[in-house]
Design a protein around this motif. Structure first.
Motif, PDB file in Angstrom:
ATOM      1  N   VAL A 168       0.836  -1.198   0.000  1.00  8.80           N
ATOM      2  CA  VAL A 168       0.000   0.000   0.000  1.00  8.80           C
ATOM      3  C   VAL A 168       0.875   1.253   0.000  1.00  8.80           C
ATOM      4  O   VAL A 168       0.620   2.221  -0.716  1.00  8.80           O
ATOM      5  CB  VAL A 168      -0.961  -0.018   1.223  1.00  8.80           C
ATOM      6  CG1 VAL A 168      -1.619   1.332   1.432  1.00  8.80           C
ATOM      7  CG2 VAL A 168      -2.011  -1.107   1.045  1.00  8.80           C
ATOM      8  N   LYS A 228       0.829   4.094  -2.879  1.00  4.65           N
ATOM      9  CA  LYS A 228       0.547   5.508  -2.603  1.00  4.65           C
ATOM     10  C   LYS A 228       1.709   6.385  -3.060  1.00  4.65           C
ATOM     11  O   LYS A 228       1.504   7.476  -3.587  1.00  4.65           O
ATOM     12  CB  LYS A 228       0.290   5.704  -1.109  1.00  4.65           C
ATOM     13  CG  LYS A 228      -1.015   5.048  -0.684  1.00  4.65           C
ATOM     14  CD  LYS A 228      -1.372   5.452   0.702  1.00  4.65           C
ATOM     15  CE  LYS A 228      -2.832   5.783   0.755  1.00  4.65           C
ATOM     16  NZ  LYS A 228      -3.220   6.420   1.997  1.00  4.65           N
ATOM     17  N   VAL A 263      -5.970   3.499  -3.595  1.00  5.77           N
ATOM     18  CA  VAL A 263      -6.058   2.192  -2.936  1.00  5.77           C
ATOM     19  C   VAL A 263      -7.491   1.917  -2.499  1.00  5.77           C
ATOM     20  O   VAL A 263      -8.084   2.703  -1.759  1.00  5.77           O
ATOM     21  CB  VAL A 263      -5.105   2.158  -1.712  1.00  5.77           C
ATOM     22  CG1 VAL A 263      -5.303   0.876  -0.908  1.00  5.77           C
ATOM     23  CG2 VAL A 263      -3.661   2.295  -2.160  1.00  5.77           C
ATOM     24  N   TYR A 264      -8.048   0.807  -2.975  1.00  7.33           N
ATOM     25  CA  TYR A 264      -9.399   0.383  -2.588  1.00  7.33           C
ATOM     26  C   TYR A 264      -9.274  -0.965  -1.888  1.00  7.33           C
ATOM     27  O   TYR A 264      -8.753  -1.908  -2.479  1.00  7.33           O
ATOM     28  CB  TYR A 264     -10.310   0.274  -3.824  1.00  7.33           C
ATOM     29  CG  TYR A 264     -10.698   1.633  -4.325  1.00  7.33           C
ATOM     30  CD1 TYR A 264      -9.843   2.361  -5.147  1.00  7.33           C
ATOM     31  CD2 TYR A 264     -11.893   2.213  -3.932  1.00  7.33           C
ATOM     32  CE1 TYR A 264     -10.176   3.643  -5.572  1.00  7.33           C
ATOM     33  CE2 TYR A 264     -12.242   3.483  -4.353  1.00  7.33           C
ATOM     34  CZ  TYR A 264     -11.380   4.193  -5.174  1.00  7.33           C
ATOM     35  OH  TYR A 264     -11.711   5.452  -5.575  1.00  7.33           O
ATOM     36  N   SER A 265      -9.721  -1.020  -0.648  1.00  7.36           N
ATOM     37  CA  SER A 265      -9.477  -2.265   0.072  1.00  7.36           C
ATOM     38  C   SER A 265     -10.759  -2.977   0.478  1.00  7.36           C
ATOM     39  O   SER A 265     -11.803  -2.359   0.654  1.00  7.36           O
ATOM     40  CB  SER A 265      -8.600  -2.002   1.298  1.00  7.36           C
ATOM     41  OG  SER A 265      -9.244  -1.123   2.161  1.00  7.36           O
ATOM     42  N   LEU A 309      -5.025  -0.626   7.369  1.00 13.65           N
ATOM     43  CA  LEU A 309      -5.377  -0.644   5.949  1.00 13.65           C
ATOM     44  C   LEU A 309      -6.677   0.121   5.707  1.00 13.65           C
ATOM     45  O   LEU A 309      -6.765   0.934   4.786  1.00 13.65           O
ATOM     46  CB  LEU A 309      -5.510  -2.097   5.454  1.00 13.65           C
ATOM     47  CG  LEU A 309      -5.969  -2.249   4.008  1.00 13.65           C
ATOM     48  CD1 LEU A 309      -4.990  -1.589   3.037  1.00 13.65           C
ATOM     49  CD2 LEU A 309      -6.151  -3.721   3.642  1.00 13.65           C
ATOM     50  N   SER A 368      -6.905   3.634   3.248  1.00 15.20           N
ATOM     51  CA  SER A 368      -7.403   3.393   1.883  1.00 15.20           C
ATOM     52  C   SER A 368      -8.274   4.545   1.402  1.00 15.20           C
ATOM     53  O   SER A 368      -8.894   5.241   2.197  1.00 15.20           O
ATOM     54  CB  SER A 368      -8.229   2.104   1.863  1.00 15.20           C
ATOM     55  OG  SER A 368      -7.433   1.023   2.253  1.00 15.20           O
ATOM     56  N   ASP A 369      -8.358   4.683   0.083  1.00 13.30           N
ATOM     57  CA  ASP A 369      -9.239   5.705  -0.492  1.00 13.30           C
ATOM     58  C   ASP A 369     -10.682   5.233  -0.484  1.00 13.30           C
ATOM     59  O   ASP A 369     -11.601   6.038  -0.476  1.00 13.30           O
ATOM     60  CB  ASP A 369      -8.793   6.007  -1.930  1.00 13.30           C
ATOM     61  CG  ASP A 369      -7.397   6.594  -1.952  1.00 13.30           C
ATOM     62  OD1 ASP A 369      -7.221   7.694  -1.420  1.00 13.30           O
ATOM     63  OD2 ASP A 369      -6.472   5.930  -2.459  1.00 13.30           O
ATOM     64  N   VAL A 429     -13.179   1.711   1.066  1.00 17.91           N
ATOM     65  CA  VAL A 429     -13.150   0.461   1.854  1.00 17.91           C
ATOM     66  C   VAL A 429     -14.484  -0.270   1.731  1.00 17.91           C
ATOM     67  O   VAL A 429     -15.542   0.332   1.877  1.00 17.91           O
ATOM     68  CB  VAL A 429     -12.916   0.764   3.364  1.00 17.91           C
ATOM     69  CG1 VAL A 429     -12.879  -0.533   4.176  1.00 17.91           C
ATOM     70  CG2 VAL A 429     -11.651   1.546   3.582  1.00 17.91           C
TER      71      VAL A 429
END
Ligand code: F6R
Length: 581
Positions: free
Chosen positions: A346, A350, A356-358, A367, A371-372, A374
């Motif tokens: 991650v 970045k 980041v999509y988690s 996390l 993240s951007d 979730v």
């Protein structure tokens, strides 16, 4: 830290995090101006019997379960570690990468070391700073500036029985805010019995707690104000109920958890899908079981949505960054949201400007916070070392995202899926008998074609992890390129073979295996003569086949581990949350 003796509370906390896997444990408390440390190797109950941790006096203390990274599994290497002056004691999760030069410097200044660990240097460094400043928080902050690597630290000061200090970088550390009781822990479960009010510390922050106050400072020493948040997980969710082991309980929860995973905040799944559709490049990354869920997502993205996505195991993402940059989307799967390899990936994503999509289970995890976007798995705490219900929940969520990418208004069929999982669980007794029959085999193979290949890999991982039997999972088409050489009379080979277009090819592979003496165990909705044993799973929509197939594989791994528990090399220690690189 509390108004009452803390050793009993600490022992309970240790037992609650036992599931994470460890090899030794210990405790330190302060009472009447002296610091007492007791520690040893083995299970918490054994160490308690031998060392009577729960009898340590004092209203302030800390406890730790260790999973060895630097230095063997010995009493001396177990945490806590005290400084040679006896002024400071430390527990630590993570790795201090520059401990060798630090240790050399400390030794030349007269510090004496008792262990081989990287952690012990921290106790000595803080002691030096504390002697200078007499300020626990400042001494710890100054020390963290000299550390390279990852750490979650808790620090006690022998002459300050009112204060404990915590610090973190790339390893989880959470403050639990109770009534006249304050906690620092790496896992909410350690203190959830006492409070569900938590403050999650960010990287490079240092916190000083007393029994009724929390003070947090950032890396520059500036005070940070942060209100406690309430964690949603009920304590009742973390009991074993009537099941012999957490793993079995969690396997049996899946009819419910595939449903709860399907309930997502309105608009969130679509937001994920939009990001994927618009991305210049898509990476899917994760470790272990979560990676297998990522492979399933990639398969459908490529085949059905015609979206190109690369899957890379998290620990390797840095080496595959050719297409990673501004405009990229990185989809991350993680149950814990704290896996070091994952967080490293991650960080890299970045750094290169990717979004980041988690998909994560632990809502307050690092996390989730970094993240951007979730999506939560909503499957409740997963206590068993092996990922089970989190895997099937990941498959549910991954499918919802792919369906949204495909423009489907809403995924459906979850009620039928839940019933199918209940049906699949009925193979329990049959699988237990198979485990009894094959428990002395040294090698297992899991094969499948297409979408199911990732499930074959998952079956092998589960068996290795729980039963310590060598296992390999691969596409069935790969067998003839080498692995067939290892198949001999009685070698168990599990074939995942749902009815459909690939079924006939898989049956040909089964014939090749049988011709070499293998015992082919078919997992399918359709029986075939070539199978020596047949585990029937219900017919479901193709995108959900991994979920019903995972059930017998999880049960096989579980029953195999129970059947083998008397073997001399059992048990070994595994870590649930792999928070080291
Ligand atoms: C397997 C297992 C591990 C984890 C892996 C990633 O049963 O538990 O392989 O899947 O360590 O962990 P998370 O998903 O927490 O990032």
């Amino acid at each position: 830290m509390a108004e009452e003796p803390v050793a009993g509370i600490l022992l309970e906390g240790l037992k609650r995090v036992e599931y994470r896997g460890y090899d030794s444990a210990g405790m330190a408390t302060i009472s009447d101006g002296s610091l007492a440390v007791r520690k040893g190797v083995g299970r918490v109950s054994e160490i308690e019997r031998a060392r009577r941790l729960s009898e340590l006096p004092g209203n302030i203390g800390m406890a730790h379960t260790r999973w060895a990274t630097h230095g063997g599994v010995t009493d001396e290497n177990a945490h806590p570690h005290a400084s040679c002056g006896g002024l400071v004691a430390v527990i630590h999760n993570g790795i201090i990468e520059n401990y060798i030069p630090l240790k050399k410097g400390l030794s030349s200044r007269g510090h004496r070391f008792r262990s081989e660990t990287d952690t012990e240097v921290v106790a000595h460094l803080i002691e030096d700073e504390y002697k200078r400043t007499r300020d626990p928080l400042r001494a710890t902050l100054a020390t963290t500036k000299r550390l390279k690597g990852q750490y979650a630290l808790a620090v006690l000061f022998q002459d300050r029985p009112d204060v404990m200090v915590g610090a973190r970088k790339d390893a989880p550390l959470i403050v639990g805010v109770g009534q006249e009781k304050m906690f620092l822990a790496s896992d909410v479960l350690a203190f959830i019995e006492h409070t569900d009010r938590t403050i999650f510390l960010d990287n490079f922050e240092v916190a000083e707690i007393t029994k009724d106050r929390v003070r947090i400072v950032g890396p520059g020493g500036r005070e940070v104000k942060r209100k406690p948040t309430q964690v949603a997980w009920e304590l009742s969710d973390v009991s074993k109920s009537d099941f012999a082991h957490y793993t079995l309980k969690e396997i049996n929860e899946q009819p419910r958890t595939v449903l709860s995973a399907s309930v997502q905040e309105p608009g969130k799944v679509e937001e994920f899908a939009r990001a994927i559709r618009k991305a210049k490049s898509v990476y899917i990354t994760a470790s272990g079981t979560s990676y297998h869920a990522g492979l399933l997502m990639k398969f459908r993205l490529n085949k059905e949505a015609k979206v190109r996505a690369d899957t890379v195991v998290a620990g390797e993402l840095k080496e595959h960054k050719g297409f990673l940059g501004k405009g990229s989307v990185v989809v991350v799967f993680s149950q814990s949201g704290e896996t070091a390899d994952v967080m490293d990936a991650v960080k890299e994503a970045k750094k290169r400007g990717a979004r980041v999509y988690s998909v994560v289970n632990a809502a307050g995890s690092t996390l989730a916070r970094e993240s951007d976007g979730v999506l939560l798995l909503n499957c409740g705490p997963e206590v068993g070392v092996a990922a089970t219900k989190s895997f099937t929940a990941q498959v549910v969520v991954a499918n919802m995202v792919v369906d949204a990418v495909l423009g489907k208004k809403r995924s459906n069929g979850f009620k039928e899926l839940s019933e199918a999982v209940t049906e699949a669980l009925k193979c329990d007794e049959q699988v237990r008998d198979l485990a009894e029959k094959y428990k002395h085999r040294t090698d297992f193979y899991f094969v499948a074609r297409g979408y199911e290949s990732a499930v074959a890999m998952e079956g092998a991982l589960k068996l290795k992890e729980l039963s310590y039997i060598h296992a390999e999972g691969m596409p069935a088409s790969e067998l003839k390129h080498g692995t067939l050489a290892l198949i001999e009379r009685g070698t168990p080979v599990v074939l995942l073979n749902p009815s459909g277009e690939l079924q006939a090819d898989s049956l040909s592979n089964a014939e090749e295996l049988r011709a070499r003496g293998a015992d082919v165990i078919g997992v399918s909705d359709a029986k075939a003569d070539v199978y020596k044993h047949f585990i029937r799973v219900p017919k479901v929509q193709q995108k959900f086949t991994p979920i019903v197939e995972a059930i017998p594989l999880q049960l096989l791994a579980y029953h195999m581990s129970v059947a083998r528990r008397n073997d001399p090399d059992y048990p070994r220690n595994l870590a649930k949350s792999v928070t080291v690189k």
